[in-house]
Design a protein around this motif. Sequence first.
Motif, short mmCIF file in Angstrom:
data_model
loop_
_atom_site.label_atom_id
_atom_site.label_comp_id
_atom_site.label_asym_id
_atom_site.label_seq_id
_atom_site.Cartn_x
_atom_site.Cartn_y
_atom_site.Cartn_z
N GLY A 290 0.79 -1.22 0.00
CA GLY A 290 0.00 0.00 0.00
C GLY A 290 0.82 1.27 0.00
N HIS A 291 2.14 1.15 -0.12
CA HIS A 291 2.98 2.35 -0.08
C HIS A 291 2.71 3.30 -1.26
CE1 HIS A 291 4.76 0.57 3.29
NE2 HIS A 291 5.91 0.18 2.82
N TYR A 292 2.28 2.76 -2.37
CA TYR A 292 1.99 3.59 -3.54
C TYR A 292 0.94 4.64 -3.24
CZ TYR A 292 -2.61 1.57 -4.21
OH TYR A 292 -3.93 1.23 -4.02
N THR A 293 0.09 4.39 -2.21
CA THR A 293 -1.02 5.29 -1.92
C THR A 293 -0.55 6.67 -1.46
OG1 THR A 293 -1.20 4.54 0.39
CG2 THR A 293 -2.50 3.35 -1.26
N SER A 299 -5.95 9.91 -0.46
CA SER A 299 -5.63 9.73 0.96
C SER A 299 -4.81 8.46 1.07
CB SER A 299 -6.91 9.63 1.79
OG SER A 299 -6.62 9.50 3.17
N SER A 300 -3.67 8.52 1.76
CA SER A 300 -2.79 7.36 1.83
C SER A 300 -3.30 6.35 2.86
CB SER A 300 -1.38 7.78 2.22
OG SER A 300 -1.30 8.07 3.62
N GLN A 301 -2.75 5.13 2.79
CA GLN A 301 -3.12 4.12 3.78
C GLN A 301 -2.75 4.57 5.20
OE1 GLN A 301 -1.04 0.37 3.89
NE2 GLN A 301 0.90 1.22 3.16
N PHE A 302 -1.69 5.36 5.33
CA PHE A 302 -1.27 5.82 6.65
C PHE A 302 -2.22 6.90 7.19
CE2 PHE A 302 2.43 4.22 4.38
CZ PHE A 302 2.82 3.21 5.25
N HIS A 305 -5.31 5.04 8.28
CA HIS A 305 -5.08 4.31 9.52
C HIS A 305 -5.19 5.24 10.73
CE1 HIS A 305 -3.54 1.18 12.20
NE2 HIS A 305 -2.76 2.12 12.74
N ILE A 306 -4.51 6.38 10.66
CA ILE A 306 -4.54 7.33 11.78
C ILE A 306 -5.96 7.88 11.97
CG2 ILE A 306 -3.67 9.53 12.62
CD1 ILE A 306 -1.66 7.22 12.77
N ARG A 307 -6.62 8.24 10.90
CA ARG A 307 -7.99 8.74 11.01
C ARG A 307 -8.89 7.67 11.65
NH1 ARG A 307 -9.13 13.42 7.63
NH2 ARG A 307 -11.33 12.91 7.89
N GLY A 308 -8.70 6.41 11.24
CA GLY A 308 -9.54 5.33 11.77
C GLY A 308 -9.37 5.13 13.26
N ILE A 309 -8.12 5.09 13.74
CA ILE A 309 -7.92 4.85 15.17
C ILE A 309 -8.27 6.09 15.99
CG2 ILE A 309 -6.20 3.06 14.78
CD1 ILE A 309 -4.06 5.12 15.63
N ALA A 310 -8.29 7.27 15.34
CA ALA A 310 -8.65 8.51 16.04
C ALA A 310 -10.14 8.77 16.03
CB ALA A 310 -7.92 9.69 15.40
N GLY A 311 -10.92 7.89 15.38
CA GLY A 311 -12.37 8.07 15.34
C GLY A 311 -12.82 9.16 14.38
N TRP A 312 -11.96 9.54 13.45
CA TRP A 312 -12.31 10.57 12.47
C TRP A 312 -13.09 9.94 11.31
CZ3 TRP A 312 -7.95 14.68 11.41
CH2 TRP A 312 -7.53 15.24 12.62
N PRO A 313 -13.90 10.73 10.58
CA PRO A 313 -14.56 10.20 9.38
C PRO A 313 -13.53 9.85 8.32
CG PRO A 313 -14.82 12.58 9.52
CD PRO A 313 -14.21 12.16 10.82
N LEU A 314 -13.87 8.87 7.50
CA LEU A 314 -12.94 8.35 6.51
C LEU A 314 -13.35 8.78 5.10
CD1 LEU A 314 -12.52 4.71 7.84
CD2 LEU A 314 -11.06 6.68 8.29
N ARG A 318 -9.39 7.86 -3.60
CA ARG A 318 -9.47 7.82 -5.05
C ARG A 318 -8.07 7.65 -5.63
NH1 ARG A 318 -10.33 12.36 -7.17
NH2 ARG A 318 -10.22 13.67 -5.32
N LEU A 319 -7.95 6.82 -6.65
CA LEU A 319 -6.68 6.68 -7.34
C LEU A 319 -6.51 7.88 -8.27
CD1 LEU A 319 -4.24 4.74 -7.79
CD2 LEU A 319 -5.49 3.83 -9.77
N LEU A 320 -5.51 8.70 -7.99
CA LEU A 320 -5.27 9.90 -8.79
C LEU A 320 -4.45 9.62 -10.03
CD1 LEU A 320 -4.45 12.37 -5.87
CD2 LEU A 320 -6.67 11.91 -6.94
#
Length: 389
Positions: A290-293, A299-302, A305-314, A318-320
């Motif tokens: 997933g590093h290509y993201t 939005s990158s995989q990283f 990940h941070i947004r998910g564990i922080a309870g933020w909306p996801l 999109r592939l640019l």
Amino acid sequence: MPSLSEETNGRIKYLEPGSTIGIVGGGQLGRMMALSARQMGFRIGVLDPTPNCPTAQVADFQVTAEYDDVAAIRELAERSDVLTYEFENVDADALDDVRGLVAIPQGTDLLRVTQDRVHEKTFINEHGTVTAPWRQVDSIEQLEAALGEIGYPSVLKTRTGGYDGHGQTVLHGPDDFAQVREQARREGMFPPSILEGFVDFAFEASILVAGNGHDYVTFPMVRNEHRNNILHMTIAPAAVSQEVEREAHELAVRLAKGFELSGILAIELFITKDEHVIVNELAPRPHNSGHYTIEACSSSQFNEHIRGIAGWPLPKPRLLSPAVMVNVLGQHVAPTRALIPEHPEWHLHDYGKAEVRHDRKMGHITVLCDDTQAAVEALEATGCWDDLR
């Protein structure tokens, strides 16, 4: 004071910027998690036994200790608002012991499932998803019986601890079985294992899914090429039919919902010649493929990940741009560095590891392109990766 309103399952309703995220594991995945988290305004702590590890170089503080050091995990927990991990082989019991001190949005059920191949295969199958045929084998006698059902060729894998091909043996026929039996006799033990039927796949692929405990989004499906059991290259997107693409996205969300996922889950796949999708393995964290993201997606995989564990909306990624990512192992550091002035199209990521070793992942290069095959050929034509042919 950061907002740390927690739900009963230990997930964060919302983590404000200025809060501290503690990362168990200080390698390149933790480093890239930390860089994304810093962009969002979070502080970073890391637990790792290596002083000034890659994550520590971009963190606010490091607890320098082994991963199973209970006192060190407690210190990280006391200094953090949320804990996450960058690899599977974390002591789940030690994390459970600090749940009263810190939120662990990913939980430990996800760890326990993905740390044990029997639990992992069972979970996948129970959630309506296909794997290769498999059997639990805890003795030579059970292995012999399983071979009678699954047949040759097949793959013998230890239940725990395997990565990059370690802990795996391909059994092509009775001679290979005899070697395993002899090794078990010499060592006086047979490690708890599983036997999997060999999949005659067209290619390997993977898909990432992110969650915040209740909403889930997927990334594009990508094609992977392994050499010497290490990921060499990822091509985004994978050239597959709409049906295969749909099936991969649906199974990814199905598994994420099963875990009530917070953060990233990587799903390694086999795509068969008749376009069936078979799940190989799960990784409860950001993934090499997933590093290509970072460059190629909105939005990158990283970030996810941070947004998910922080309870933020996801946001839905999109592939640019189509992209090709290639790993830089230890033997590739010198040749790729020498060619940096000639390749403005290279997005080079160096992981900051102090010791360069053969086959050690030292960094990666991503190329954005219109034609992925042309980009693959251009990368290979440099000769930097000739040792892997």
